[in-house]
Design an enzyme around this catalytic site. Sequence first.
Site, mmCIF file in Angstrom:
data_model
loop_
_atom_site.group_PDB
_atom_site.id
_atom_site.type_symbol
_atom_site.label_atom_id
_atom_site.label_comp_id
_atom_site.label_asym_id
_atom_site.label_seq_id
_atom_site.Cartn_x
_atom_site.Cartn_y
_atom_site.Cartn_z
ATOM 1 N N ALA A 1 -21.647 -0.133 -26.944
ATOM 2 C CA ALA A 1 -22.338 0.536 -25.823
ATOM 3 C C ALA A 1 -23.047 1.788 -26.315
ATOM 4 O O ALA A 1 -22.492 2.566 -27.091
ATOM 5 C CB ALA A 1 -21.339 0.899 -24.728
ATOM 6 N N GLY A 2 -24.270 1.968 -25.876
ATOM 7 C CA GLY A 2 -25.024 3.141 -26.294
ATOM 8 C C GLY A 2 -26.086 3.475 -25.267
ATOM 9 O O GLY A 2 -26.499 2.620 -24.478
ATOM 10 N N ASP B 1 -33.815 11.142 -24.231
ATOM 11 C CA ASP B 1 -34.576 11.873 -25.251
ATOM 12 C C ASP B 1 -35.295 13.105 -24.702
ATOM 13 O O ASP B 1 -35.967 13.027 -23.679
ATOM 14 C CB ASP B 1 -35.619 10.939 -25.880
ATOM 15 C CG ASP B 1 -34.986 9.769 -26.621
ATOM 16 O OD1 ASP B 1 -33.754 9.727 -26.729
ATOM 17 O OD2 ASP B 1 -35.747 8.903 -27.101
ATOM 18 N N GLY C 1 -36.655 14.513 -30.773
ATOM 19 C CA GLY C 1 -36.330 14.140 -29.393
ATOM 20 C C GLY C 1 -34.964 13.494 -29.249
ATOM 21 O O GLY C 1 -34.552 13.157 -28.139
ATOM 22 N N GLN C 2 -34.242 13.306 -30.369
ATOM 23 C CA GLN C 2 -32.955 12.600 -30.272
ATOM 24 C C GLN C 2 -31.805 13.407 -30.890
ATOM 25 O O GLN C 2 -30.943 12.840 -31.563
ATOM 26 C CB GLN C 2 -33.059 11.224 -30.929
ATOM 27 C CG GLN C 2 -34.004 10.280 -30.169
ATOM 28 C CD GLN C 2 -33.782 8.828 -30.520
ATOM 29 O OE1 GLN C 2 -33.563 8.482 -31.674
ATOM 30 N NE2 GLN C 2 -33.853 7.954 -29.519
ATOM 31 N N TYR D 1 -28.485 12.004 -29.493
ATOM 32 C CA TYR D 1 -28.209 10.637 -29.969
ATOM 33 C C TYR D 1 -27.934 10.625 -31.472
ATOM 34 O O TYR D 1 -26.973 9.997 -31.940
ATOM 35 C CB TYR D 1 -29.414 9.766 -29.617
ATOM 36 C CG TYR D 1 -29.315 8.312 -29.991
ATOM 37 C CD1 TYR D 1 -28.495 7.437 -29.275
ATOM 38 C CD2 TYR D 1 -30.077 7.794 -31.037
ATOM 39 C CE1 TYR D 1 -28.446 6.086 -29.612
ATOM 40 C CE2 TYR D 1 -30.025 6.455 -31.370
ATOM 41 C CZ TYR D 1 -29.204 5.604 -30.649
ATOM 42 O OH TYR D 1 -29.158 4.273 -30.986
HETATM 43 P P1 NDP Z 1 -29.471 -1.558 -24.470
HETATM 44 O O1 NDP Z 1 -29.999 -0.339 -23.788
HETATM 45 O O2 NDP Z 1 -30.283 -2.797 -24.463
HETATM 46 O O3 NDP Z 1 -28.000 -1.886 -23.906
HETATM 47 C C1 NDP Z 1 -27.048 -0.885 -23.855
HETATM 48 C C2 NDP Z 1 -25.741 -1.477 -23.404
HETATM 49 O O4 NDP Z 1 -24.742 -0.438 -23.391
HETATM 50 C C3 NDP Z 1 -25.817 -2.030 -21.992
HETATM 51 O O5 NDP Z 1 -25.049 -3.208 -21.925
HETATM 52 C C4 NDP Z 1 -25.176 -0.938 -21.150
HETATM 53 O O6 NDP Z 1 -24.528 -1.423 -19.982
HETATM 54 C C5 NDP Z 1 -24.131 -0.410 -22.116
HETATM 55 N N1 NDP Z 1 -23.744 0.950 -21.776
HETATM 56 C C6 NDP Z 1 -24.529 2.059 -21.740
HETATM 57 N N2 NDP Z 1 -23.799 3.132 -21.368
HETATM 58 C C7 NDP Z 1 -22.527 2.678 -21.156
HETATM 59 C C8 NDP Z 1 -21.319 3.286 -20.761
HETATM 60 N N3 NDP Z 1 -21.254 4.603 -20.484
HETATM 61 N N4 NDP Z 1 -20.202 2.521 -20.656
HETATM 62 C C9 NDP Z 1 -20.256 1.191 -20.924
HETATM 63 N N5 NDP Z 1 -21.368 0.550 -21.298
HETATM 64 C C10 NDP Z 1 -22.494 1.287 -21.415
HETATM 65 O O7 NDP Z 1 -29.157 -1.088 -25.961
HETATM 66 P P2 NDP Z 1 -29.256 -1.867 -27.345
HETATM 67 O O8 NDP Z 1 -28.760 -3.250 -27.195
HETATM 68 O O9 NDP Z 1 -30.595 -1.630 -27.906
HETATM 69 O O10 NDP Z 1 -28.239 -1.007 -28.243
HETATM 70 C C11 NDP Z 1 -26.906 -1.419 -28.483
HETATM 71 C C12 NDP Z 1 -26.304 -0.490 -29.530
HETATM 72 O O11 NDP Z 1 -27.089 -0.509 -30.722
HETATM 73 C C13 NDP Z 1 -26.272 0.972 -29.073
HETATM 74 O O12 NDP Z 1 -25.096 1.590 -29.553
HETATM 75 C C14 NDP Z 1 -27.483 1.566 -29.750
HETATM 76 O O13 NDP Z 1 -27.349 2.962 -29.943
HETATM 77 C C15 NDP Z 1 -27.483 0.805 -31.067
HETATM 78 N N6 NDP Z 1 -28.769 0.779 -31.731
HETATM 79 C C16 NDP Z 1 -29.849 0.166 -31.163
HETATM 80 C C17 NDP Z 1 -31.041 0.142 -31.830
HETATM 81 C C18 NDP Z 1 -32.256 -0.532 -31.287
HETATM 82 O O14 NDP Z 1 -33.302 -0.448 -31.944
HETATM 83 N N7 NDP Z 1 -32.179 -1.228 -30.163
HETATM 84 C C19 NDP Z 1 -31.216 0.805 -33.128
HETATM 85 C C20 NDP Z 1 -30.001 1.392 -33.649
HETATM 86 C C21 NDP Z 1 -28.844 1.374 -32.955
HETATM 87 P P3 NDP Z 1 -25.227 -1.308 -18.511
HETATM 88 O O15 NDP Z 1 -26.643 -1.767 -18.705
HETATM 89 O O16 NDP Z 1 -24.423 -2.170 -17.631
HETATM 90 O O17 NDP Z 1 -25.143 0.128 -18.091
#
Ligand code: NDP
Length: 249
Positions: free
Chosen positions: A92-93, A97, A152-153, A156
């Site tokens: 989860a992330g 920004d 901006g991050q 993060y």
């Molecule tokens: P998305 O924004 O597509 O999805 C994020 C997911 O995290 C969603 O399922 C969301 O659930 C969940 N989430 C967010 N906040 C919470 C919370 N407080 N508790 C529980 N669940 C939460 O992100 P990505 O798939 O792109 O990213 C996934 C991971 O990969 C993250 O850790 C991100 O930092 C990392 N990452 C991504 C990159 C990219 O280019 N995409 C690059 C480098 C790292 P819901 O929607 O239900 O709130």
Amino acid sequence: MNKPCDRVALVTGGTRGIGAAISRRLAQDGVLVAAVYNRDAGAAETFAKAAARDGLAVSVYQANVGNPGACQQVTAQVLLEYGRIDYLVNNAGAVQDRTVVKMTTLQWEQVIRTNLSGPFFMAQAVLPHMIERGSGRIVNIGSFVGQTGRIGQANYSAAKAGLLGLTKTLALEAADKGITVNCVVPGAIMTDMVAKLPADIIDAVTQTIPMGKLGTPEDVAAAIRYLVSDEAEYVTGALLPVTGGLLMM
Ligand code: NDP
């Protein structure tokens, strides 16, 4: 306990983006997956229906990983239903920004809470069970931005840099207990998080990638698949970049 299973994975943020690909990849390998979402119940329902249609053993749970009580609760719920958690994937992330001068205290704290405190709270919840069983795999999802920084991050990138320290400390504390802890470090991967960036920024990022293309959620899922496998038994405290050459360690 009503659904005993060979292997159970808890994947946070497991219903969208990279997390959804991880959930599906593990389920395709016969792992029973508990996919945790936070706010987007609609996406979770769509994901669960598609997984069921494809014959995949995936259940969805709601929990905010920034809330330690919710992490304890969802862990207890999964243990009650399935009796075990073999793999914890802290995926989860979230981003909010702003340049440092403009960033509010709330934006700083919320992003640190989701991206850094969340994996800590989840590990605290799941580890006692893994220690009791003498086995387990924890995989954290970092970001190349944790190594390079990015305008901006601040929130993060600080959270993702902190996650590397958390990974290594957890790996040390769990090393003699049959538990490995590693961190997959994605580069730019095409998901909602990236799609909402302006097109010129996506183009600029793509041009910095030695392979000349963004990664896919499946590229990241493949790395998790390896780290939770029996073959990765001796791999712990590792940082594995999946970046098309953007970050080399
Ligand atoms: P998305 O924004 O597509 O999805 C994020 C997911 O995290 C969603 O399922 C969301 O659930 C969940 N989430 C967010 N906040 C919470 C919370 N407080 N508790 C529980 N669940 C939460 O992100 P990505 O798939 O792109 O990213 C996934 C991971 O990969 C993250 O850790 C991100 O930092 C990392 N990452 C991504 C990159 C990219 O280019 N995409 C690059 C480098 C790292 P819901 O929607 O239900 O709130």
